[in-house]
Write a protein that holds these residues in place. Structure first.
Motif, PDB file in Angstrom:
ATOM      1  N   ASP A   2      -5.866   0.766  -8.465  1.00  0.00           N
ATOM      2  CA  ASP A   2      -6.866   1.297  -7.458  1.00  0.00           C
ATOM      3  C   ASP A   2      -6.632   2.998  -6.399  1.00  0.00           C
ATOM      4  O   ASP A   2      -6.272   2.778  -5.539  1.00  0.00           O
ATOM      5  CB  ASP A   2      -7.160   0.347  -5.952  1.00  0.00           C
ATOM      6  N   SER A  30       0.534  -1.179   0.129  1.00  0.00           N
ATOM      7  CA  SER A  30      -0.027  -0.300  -0.055  1.00  0.00           C
ATOM      8  C   SER A  30       1.113   1.132   0.257  1.00  0.00           C
ATOM      9  O   SER A  30       2.094   1.277   0.314  1.00  0.00           O
ATOM     10  CB  SER A  30      -0.915   0.152   1.040  1.00  0.00           C
ATOM     11  N   ASP A  40      -4.877  -0.029   6.617  1.00  0.00           N
ATOM     12  CA  ASP A  40      -5.743  -0.965   6.205  1.00  0.00           C
ATOM     13  C   ASP A  40      -6.653   0.524   5.868  1.00  0.00           C
ATOM     14  O   ASP A  40      -7.120   1.475   5.791  1.00  0.00           O
ATOM     15  CB  ASP A  40      -6.962  -1.030   7.406  1.00  0.00           C
ATOM     16  N   ARG A  41      -6.994   0.478   3.550  1.00  0.00           N
ATOM     17  CA  ARG A  41      -6.421   1.924   2.915  1.00  0.00           C
ATOM     18  C   ARG A  41      -7.878   2.254   3.517  1.00  0.00           C
ATOM     19  O   ARG A  41      -8.229   3.137   2.813  1.00  0.00           O
ATOM     20  CB  ARG A  41      -6.875   1.265   1.510  1.00  0.00           C
ATOM     21  N   SER A  42      -9.091   1.197   3.294  1.00  0.00           N
ATOM     22  CA  SER A  42     -10.328   1.536   3.992  1.00  0.00           C
ATOM     23  C   SER A  42     -10.395   2.803   4.920  1.00  0.00           C
ATOM     24  O   SER A  42     -11.615   3.110   5.245  1.00  0.00           O
ATOM     25  CB  SER A  42     -11.264   0.676   3.656  1.00  0.00           C
ATOM     26  N   LYS A  43      -9.862   2.732   5.853  1.00  0.00           N
ATOM     27  CA  LYS A  43     -10.098   2.966   6.968  1.00  0.00           C
ATOM     28  C   LYS A  43      -9.182   4.782   7.566  1.00  0.00           C
ATOM     29  O   LYS A  43      -8.757   4.988   8.506  1.00  0.00           O
ATOM     30  CB  LYS A  43      -9.855   2.609   8.144  1.00  0.00           C
ATOM     31  N   SER A  97      -6.778   6.303  -5.404  1.00  0.00           N
ATOM     32  CA  SER A  97      -8.227   6.644  -4.590  1.00  0.00           C
ATOM     33  C   SER A  97      -8.310   7.558  -3.944  1.00  0.00           C
ATOM     34  O   SER A  97      -7.293   7.805  -2.970  1.00  0.00           O
ATOM     35  CB  SER A  97      -8.596   5.627  -3.956  1.00  0.00           C
TER      36      SER A  97
END
Length: 146
Positions: free
Chosen positions: A80, A53, A122-125, A82
């Motif tokens: 990906d 990441s 954790d890319r989503s967080k 973002s």
């Protein structure tokens, strides 16, 4: 002469292996190209790499950030991509870095843990403020730019 307003842009992406033999070589290659491009564009920032990441803070005039993101989204080392947010800022946080960066090491684990990333990114967080603060703390530990 007035200078263009400054912005910070924070994005995440996933490292796509292939162009170079290992992660450290990939990071060095990205930083080298970034420093060359950013100096000409008036962009500064800091890149964080952890296993697969990327987290990055870019800062500069909005048009330069847009052009930089255009290059990043076309770079085959990233997937990906973002953008978390773009915000106006009064001053640069990474003024000394045309592009600073670090690859996570065991010595940095306490810093990552302080931002809720003990086991990895954790890319989503990930959120804008957390990434900027993490980058500031990591850049304070990094070697001064040449």
């Amino acid at each position: 002469m007035t200078s263009a307003p400054l912005f910070q842009l924070v994005y995440t992406s996933i490292y796509r292996a292939g162009r170079v033999s290992n992660e450290l070589s990939a990071l060095r290659s990205i930083l080298s190209a970034s420093r060359r491009n950013n100096q000409a564009a008036g962009v500064t920032g800091f890149l964080i790499f952890d296993r697969d990441s990327f987290l990055q803070v870019l800062e500069g005039p909005r048009d330069a950030l847009d052009a930089t993101m255009g290059r990043i989204t076309q770079d085959d080392r990233h997937r990906d991509v973002s953008v978390l947010a773009v915000r106006p800022v009064a001053q640069r946080a990474f003024h000394a870095w045309t592009m600073g960066g670090c690859r996570r090491t065991a010595q940095q684990d306490p810093i990552f843990a302080a931002y809720g990333m003990a086991g990895g990114i954790d890319r989503s967080k990930a959120d804008f403020d957390t990434v900027v603060a993490l980058a500031r703390d990591l850049s304070a530990q990094a070697s001064a730019p040449a």
